[in-house]
Design a protein around this motif. Structure first.
Motif, PDB file in Angstrom:
ATOM      1  N   UNK A 109       0.805  -1.220   0.000  1.00  0.00           N
ATOM      2  CA  UNK A 109       0.000   0.000   0.000  1.00  0.00           C
ATOM      3  C   UNK A 109       0.840   1.274   0.000  1.00  0.00           C
ATOM      4  N   UNK A 110       2.144   1.120   0.090  1.00  0.00           N
ATOM      5  CA  UNK A 110       2.994   2.308   0.019  1.00  0.00           C
ATOM      6  C   UNK A 110       2.974   2.878  -1.391  1.00  0.00           C
ATOM      7  N   UNK A 111       2.867   4.198  -1.478  1.00  0.00           N
ATOM      8  CA  UNK A 111       2.784   4.852  -2.782  1.00  0.00           C
ATOM      9  C   UNK A 111       4.033   4.583  -3.610  1.00  0.00           C
ATOM     10  N   UNK A 112       3.820   4.300  -4.888  1.00  0.00           N
ATOM     11  CA  UNK A 112       4.878   4.045  -5.880  1.00  0.00           C
ATOM     12  C   UNK A 112       5.537   2.673  -5.732  1.00  0.00           C
ATOM     13  N   UNK A 113       5.036   1.850  -4.790  1.00  0.00           N
ATOM     14  CA  UNK A 113       5.557   0.480  -4.668  1.00  0.00           C
ATOM     15  C   UNK A 113       4.577  -0.461  -5.353  1.00  0.00           C
ATOM     16  N   UNK A 114       5.061  -1.226  -6.311  1.00  0.00           N
ATOM     17  CA  UNK A 114       4.197  -2.107  -7.106  1.00  0.00           C
ATOM     18  C   UNK A 114       4.373  -3.581  -6.755  1.00  0.00           C
ATOM     19  N   UNK A 115       5.031  -3.872  -5.655  1.00  0.00           N
ATOM     20  CA  UNK A 115       5.304  -5.277  -5.323  1.00  0.00           C
ATOM     21  C   UNK A 115       4.031  -5.998  -4.898  1.00  0.00           C
ATOM     22  N   UNK A 116       3.880  -7.232  -5.392  1.00  0.00           N
ATOM     23  CA  UNK A 116       2.795  -8.121  -4.988  1.00  0.00           C
ATOM     24  C   UNK A 116       3.384  -9.241  -4.152  1.00  0.00           C
ATOM     25  N   UNK A 117       2.840  -9.438  -2.957  1.00  0.00           N
ATOM     26  CA  UNK A 117       3.409 -10.412  -2.040  1.00  0.00           C
ATOM     27  C   UNK A 117       2.308 -11.228  -1.378  1.00  0.00           C
ATOM     28  N   UNK A 118       2.626 -12.472  -0.968  1.00  0.00           N
ATOM     29  CA  UNK A 118       1.656 -13.250  -0.198  1.00  0.00           C
ATOM     30  C   UNK A 118       1.328 -12.533   1.112  1.00  0.00           C
ATOM     31  N   UNK A 119       0.154 -12.805   1.646  1.00  0.00           N
ATOM     32  CA  UNK A 119      -0.297 -12.125   2.854  1.00  0.00           C
ATOM     33  C   UNK A 119       0.684 -12.317   4.005  1.00  0.00           C
ATOM     34  N   UNK A 120       1.321 -13.488   4.099  1.00  0.00           N
ATOM     35  CA  UNK A 120       2.246 -13.768   5.199  1.00  0.00           C
ATOM     36  C   UNK A 120       3.511 -12.911   5.130  1.00  0.00           C
ATOM     37  N   UNK A 121       3.825 -12.359   3.947  1.00  0.00           N
ATOM     38  CA  UNK A 121       5.070 -11.601   3.782  1.00  0.00           C
ATOM     39  C   UNK A 121       4.851 -10.095   3.703  1.00  0.00           C
TER      40      UNK A 121
END
Length: 370
Positions: free
Chosen positions: A177-189
């Motif tokens: 949810x940080x602006x300009x961050x496009x990383x997709x991660x599993x909920x645990x990470x």
């Protein structure tokens, strides 16, 4: 065999030389009949052996030539088979790539639909924990935004919870949810990522600045936007990496207000010297990094008179410690460095120059890697 043949040729040449020598002796009327007969016999024997050897060599050569042709033929056949297999492999790879792309599109389409279905219609965020409430018509809303009526169809909300929605959110990738961050991660990470995300928001280290800036943009902020930064005022950052010993700076006494933050660069790491002057004086150093990274560095700060370059006179204060992380609370960071009373700062900074009082002090600072 070739060495034997070569040796026989050498023997043949030697006999020929002896034969010529014998002829020469005969021509000179020497009595060499016995020697001549012996030499002629040896010559005939050597010639017969050479002939046999040559015949054997030719037979072996024909065998080698035949084997060579067979190997060349097999090599050509193998090359053809290899090219066929290579073409088949390329075809299979292309088929696999197409199938993978189709499956990837289907997967992404499914994930997008799931995101759309479980996205809260109020805060427009995908919940990261249950419960997820649903109205009698099946519309979902997160626990933070739940009210008495469904935000989608306005029907009355009860205590119905969707176990399916919770299962989905626990098994899909979540975007930071940080602006300009496009990383997709599993909920645990996702939680651990946000703590180290380079796009996370942190407060400016300048005491008088309340701005929140992305971690990766902090230096740009101090250079161009922050009005309480010496880096913006001087249009440069002090690089003290090559500094031998201490880096010294002079400051004028300004009572009752905080100083601007000074940015220092040492071994590709950024440090911030912060000074406050209220009920008492505080001097501390922050570092642009996480708490664990900051623990690997230390600094020594020396507060002394402006003219006392060697810092070996009266009123010298020394502090050695570790820089605090720029992410710590501002009020707590003030207490992590050197504290000096107003009375002692007055004695340290006061000096007389041509009947005028000039209140200044000097700070020397050095950094170390633990």
């Amino acid at each position: 065999m070739e060495k034997t043949f070569s040796l026989l040729l050498d023997q043949h040449k030697a006999l020929a030389n002896r034969y010529e020598s014998l002829l020469h002796k005969i021509e000179t009327n020497s009595d060499m009949e016995t020697e001549y007969a012996s030499l002629l016999e040896e010559y005939e024997t050597s010639r017969n052996k050479s002939k046999e050897l040559l015949e054997t060599f030719m037979v072996e050569k024909k065998k080698v030539d035949k084997e060579h042709k067979s190997i060349c033929k097999e090599s050509e056949e193998f090359k053809v088979k290899h090219e066929i297999l290579l073409d088949e492999s390329k075809i299979r790879q292309e088929e696999s790539r197409v199938k993978y792309e189709v499956l990837e599109r289907k997967h992404n389409s499914l994930v997008d639909k799931l995101h759309e279905r479980i996205e809260c219609p109020v805060c427009l965020e995908i919940p990261e924990a249950g419960p997820v409430f649903n109205c009698p018509n099946g519309h979902l809303v997160c626990s933070k935004c739940k009210s008495n009526s469904c935000p989608t169809c306005r029907s009355k909300m009860f205590e119905g919870k969707s176990l399916l929605a919770v299962t989905v959110l626990e098994n899909i990738e979540h975007k930071c949810r940080n602006q300009k961050c496009d990383q997709l991660l599993p909920l645990a990470e996702i939680s651990a990522h946000r703590k180290v995300c380079t796009c996370r928001l942190i407060k400016c280290p300048a005491t008088l600045c309340e701005g929140k800036v992305a971690f990766c943009s902090m230096i740009d902020h101090l250079m161009t936007d922050c009005n309480h930064s010496y880096a913006k005022e001087d249009k440069k950052i002090n690089d003290v990496t090559s500094q031998k010993g201490f880096f010294m700076q002079s400051f004028k006494v300004v009572k009752g207000k905080d100083y601007k933050t000074d940015t220092l660069l040492w071994n590709d790491k950024y440090f911030f010297l912060t000074i406050t002057a209220k009920s008492y004086w505080t001097f501390h150093v922050e570092m642009l990094g996480e708490e664990e990274e900051c623990s690997k560095f230390s600094y020594q700060l020396v507060l002394h008179k402006n003219k006392d370059i060697e810092a070996n006179n009266y009123y010298v204060y020394r502090f050695t410690g570790k820089p605090c992380s720029v992410e710590e609370e501002k009020n707590s960071k003030r207490e992590t460095g050197l504290n000096v009373s107003n009375i002692m700062m007055t004695k340290l900074s006061r000096q007389v120059m041509k009947d005028e009082k000039l209140n200044e002090f000097k700070i020397s600072i050095a950094f170390y890697k633990i």
